[in-house]
Design a protein around this motif. Sequence first.
Motif, PDB file in Angstrom:
ATOM      1  N   GLU A  87      -0.515  -0.124  -6.822  1.00 42.71           N
ATOM      2  CA  GLU A  87       0.634  -0.678  -6.266  1.00 42.71           C
ATOM      3  C   GLU A  87       1.191   0.986  -5.815  1.00 42.71           C
ATOM      4  N   CYS A  88       1.188   1.818  -6.568  1.00 46.91           N
ATOM      5  CA  CYS A  88       1.701   3.291  -6.165  1.00 46.91           C
ATOM      6  C   CYS A  88       1.014   3.645  -5.053  1.00 46.91           C
ATOM      7  N   ALA A  89      -0.242   3.401  -4.495  1.00 46.20           N
ATOM      8  CA  ALA A  89      -0.639   3.927  -3.559  1.00 46.20           C
ATOM      9  C   ALA A  89      -0.549   3.356  -2.367  1.00 46.20           C
ATOM     10  N   CYS A  90      -0.755   3.835  -1.035  1.00 45.08           N
ATOM     11  CA  CYS A  90      -0.618   3.236   0.302  1.00 45.08           C
ATOM     12  C   CYS A  90      -1.953   3.586   0.889  1.00 45.08           C
ATOM     13  N   VAL A  91      -2.983   2.654   0.762  1.00 44.92           N
ATOM     14  CA  VAL A  91      -4.457   2.988   1.250  1.00 44.92           C
ATOM     15  C   VAL A  91      -4.797   2.846   2.677  1.00 44.92           C
ATOM     16  N   SER A  92      -4.100   1.881   3.306  1.00 44.85           N
ATOM     17  CA  SER A  92      -3.304   0.740   3.333  1.00 44.85           C
ATOM     18  C   SER A  92      -3.830  -0.577   3.589  1.00 44.85           C
ATOM     19  N   VAL A  93      -4.086  -1.372   2.444  1.00 43.50           N
ATOM     20  CA  VAL A  93      -4.691  -2.509   2.794  1.00 43.50           C
ATOM     21  C   VAL A  93      -3.556  -3.795   3.219  1.00 43.50           C
ATOM     22  N   HIS A  94      -2.309  -3.413   2.679  1.00 42.34           N
ATOM     23  CA  HIS A  94      -1.286  -4.398   3.186  1.00 42.34           C
ATOM     24  C   HIS A  94      -0.491  -4.194   4.476  1.00 42.34           C
ATOM     25  N   GLY A 115       2.402   2.256 -10.647  1.00 39.37           N
ATOM     26  CA  GLY A 115       2.834   0.973 -10.135  1.00 39.37           C
ATOM     27  C   GLY A 115       3.791   1.243  -9.100  1.00 39.37           C
ATOM     28  N   GLY A 116       4.724   0.200  -8.903  1.00 37.40           N
ATOM     29  CA  GLY A 116       5.528  -0.071  -7.641  1.00 37.40           C
ATOM     30  C   GLY A 116       6.896   0.464  -8.025  1.00 37.40           C
ATOM     31  N   ALA A 136      12.804  -8.946  -4.675  1.00 41.70           N
ATOM     32  CA  ALA A 136      12.003  -7.835  -4.257  1.00 41.70           C
ATOM     33  C   ALA A 136      11.001  -7.919  -5.430  1.00 41.70           C
ATOM     34  N   HIS A 137       9.667  -7.747  -4.802  1.00 39.99           N
ATOM     35  CA  HIS A 137       8.587  -8.163  -5.811  1.00 39.99           C
ATOM     36  C   HIS A 137       7.441  -7.020  -5.680  1.00 39.99           C
ATOM     37  N   TYR A 138       7.257  -6.648  -4.297  1.00 40.50           N
ATOM     38  CA  TYR A 138       6.037  -5.662  -4.324  1.00 40.50           C
ATOM     39  C   TYR A 138       6.072  -4.603  -3.365  1.00 40.50           C
ATOM     40  N   SER A 139       5.507  -3.338  -3.587  1.00 42.30           N
ATOM     41  CA  SER A 139       5.994  -2.296  -2.529  1.00 42.30           C
ATOM     42  C   SER A 139       4.690  -2.118  -2.005  1.00 42.30           C
ATOM     43  N   GLY A 192       6.271   7.757 -10.536  1.00 40.09           N
ATOM     44  CA  GLY A 192       5.119   8.291  -9.801  1.00 40.09           C
ATOM     45  C   GLY A 192       5.418   8.873  -8.633  1.00 40.09           C
ATOM     46  N   LEU A 193       6.097   7.766  -7.752  1.00 42.64           N
ATOM     47  CA  LEU A 193       6.188   8.323  -6.126  1.00 42.64           C
ATOM     48  C   LEU A 193       7.191   9.316  -6.222  1.00 42.64           C
TER      49      LEU A 193
END
Lengths: 327, 571
Positions: free
Chosen positions: B374-381, B194-195, B343-346, B213-214
């Motif tokens: 959300e914990c990952a940055c793959v990055s689609v966002h 999660g974020g 603040a909503h999303y990472s 996790g980060l």
Amino acid sequence: MSTTRTLRFRVFRFNAETDYLPAYKIYDLEVDEHELMLDVLDKIKWTKDGSFSYRRSCRHGICGSCAIKVNGKSIIACKDNVFELADLFETDELIIEPSRTERAVKDLIVDKKDFWSKYDAVKPYLVAEIDEHPVKENLVTPEDAELINEADQCIQCGVCYYACPAVEVNPDFIGPAALAKAARFTTDVRDDAKLDRLEIVNELGKGIWDCVKCYECATACPKGVDPIGKITTLHNQTFEEDMAEDNVATRHAVGFKHAIARHGLLDETEIVRYSEGTFGMVKHIGVGLDMMRAGKVVMPWNMHNSKNLDEVKKLIKSSSTTTFKGK
Amino acid sequence: MSVEIRKYDVVIVGAGLAGCAAARECQMAGLKTVVLTKVHPLRSHSGAAQGGINAALNEADTTSHEFDTVKGSDYLGDQDAIELMCQKAPETIRWLEKMGAVFSRNEDGSIAQRPFGGQSQPRACFAKDRTGLICLQTIYEQAHRAGVEFLDEWYVGDLVYDNATSKVNGVVACNLRDTQFAIFNAKVVMFATGGYGRTYKINSNAHANTGDGLSIVARHGLPLEDMEFVQFHPSGLAGSGVLMSEAARGEGGHLLNSNGERFMSKYAPEKMELASRDVVSRGIEREIMEGRGVGEKKDAVYLDVRHLGEEKIMERLPELRDLALAFLGQDMAKEPIMIRATAHYSMGGIPTDINCHVKKNPTETVTGFYAAGECACVSVHGANRLGANSVLEAVLFGRHAGENIVKDIEAIAMVDVDESSADKFMKEVDWVIATNGSERVPALRAYLQETMTENAGVFRDEARLAKQKEIIKEIRKRYQNIRIDDSSRLFNTDMQEAIELGHMIDYAAFIVEGALARKESRGAQYREDYQSRDDANFLYHTYATMDGEGNISLDKGAVSIGKFQPEARTY
């Protein structure tokens, strides 16, 4: 300007590792009109005693972690306004307890194994061959989706379960939450295990016939699931599927129909006679006499008929699905 | 104290959408799989997603979904990953449906879709305004049915990582019931933790979303990517920050300032309230800054949905109505409700390649380590996520991670580890319980959250970010002097909160350093001193690593550009 009030909280404190008995500690806190019970728990933990323990996560009524009891009322802490609770009980002192004190492990944290084992008992998942790479969805009408919707809102918080008096006296009773979960799947047109599930919930001593229809679950549910409505759905489905055994519990349910069919009005004596038999009524004589004295029982010879008896009979005939297994 | 060592093929940390989806794939392939979660799986924050999950159910719409996502990301999203996501989205939705998810339907029985911000077509599939809850229940139920072992109320505190071989061999965790430690020794570890929204004072996240996790990853010298990109959702309830789904605007809700103006006409004349989230959030905060806010402190704006009518509100937005009633005592069917950005999303997180392998640096991966959600940055966002793409990403890449684990695992060795792997985390816990300083965890955490909102929030500049960098240093120092009240080994949530604060301090530093170095405005990062996007100098992913003292070094990773060349972004 927002208003504040100083309220007293009498809080159940217990540590199963070190304490033989629980103690109630008192915290006086200034509370704002917008604050929820969870804000009170956080304030105690963050400003009074960090060892105070409770479960919580989402803080907006969707994760189901923070079920507790306040003055005996089963709630999730992040949904109930503190002023409203104080006003409801007409008091400046609220008692905060775990959802079942006998199961407390530490403060408000209870061992919820009983709850989850009931959840597991009803096969809480869609039973179907899953197409792992589908190109089309199942077509489900908005009406069929709506049938499932109410039960599908359940967040497994356990508020109804720990409010249920039948669970309290009968630890085997599956309880409202898991029964609602069962109904969520027995009403799903995509599910293949309807009969298995109905068999599980139809078992005497555990299932739907042990519900005492007190409506505590419907009142307590923070998500509008109406568990007793779902139990009624399951009652009906056992009749529809010709699974309802002829026994005192099912006859009690059918007794309502039977009693109404005779006079178009509810005849309570007739319900007892129908479900327990004339002979079986003997054991209720004591209660019956008391009720008579209090004017609560209409004698058979005084029972009058509804003006619309014919229509009532027609309605029952066209809508009833109640037949007992094999009859 | 002795430490139990448990052996598995696959250990997954986190039981939200991504974790459950991956676990089901692994279990069905016959791998011995366990999922560790600090709450019960059904309490995971995925369940709080409200408005929808995107998919171009009409295939002709796929390219447009890709473009909207790339544009939404302000061209920082990796287009290969975005392509994969958009192409597999329809199958993913239908798979959820086949497993039991009750999506809202059209009259003909097909899955209904609603408009969402930053999108050219209505493509958010939904289950009223409880989409996340329904998806989480469904995936958990089917993972449970498949026989996945779930261990709830277990707190994972460390990764067993061998730097020399770049191989992850397990995790160290403690059972929150009794603070007993165990090493989960496995061929493969996956993080779905999660974020990190809770670093901010006003946020929409659950208490559990502390982003542990980060920093667990970062403490091993592994990089985090694009941490400066934190999404501020336009509509958090005033005061609490609790989310009012974008569905409220998707269904036609208006935003009004104290003059009763639909102020978005100034900031996004075409899309108005349905511009991208970063654009709407800045609009709201600008109105408040310039004195056109509403409420007692003039620190909110109105969200008005009354014109939709009570029937539609009850049919499409029942949960939102309940929330505004509970938190503000305002009935959105009868009056406008007060909201502001939260603040909503990472967008940032643990860097992974397109197949969810965690990256050691911009070009190499770690063996036996996966991340998704959300914990990952793959990055689609990229620099800004589109509404209803997060539930999609979590389910789709969670499952994709599971599929890749199944594919890879034969070639991955089981490396036995010994008890000493648990030393670091056990010492950390013992220290937190025993240390007897004077700083209080709740107060220190509040200080971090307040200053992050003030100095690294919607609007940023050099001076405030530099100040925040110093504040984090100060907090890190003060953290060494904490004291907690609870010395029990039974459900010690006091200890847990202290450990979580330690993690928050670590990754907060990544957010600030990334924001400082990125001297441009892109997506959710808005620098008042550098107000435009600067592709010539900043079209790259930030890769940041931390040393033992908490100092951060920065590196750059390439952005995958495909069909869509960067161009100006207006709504």
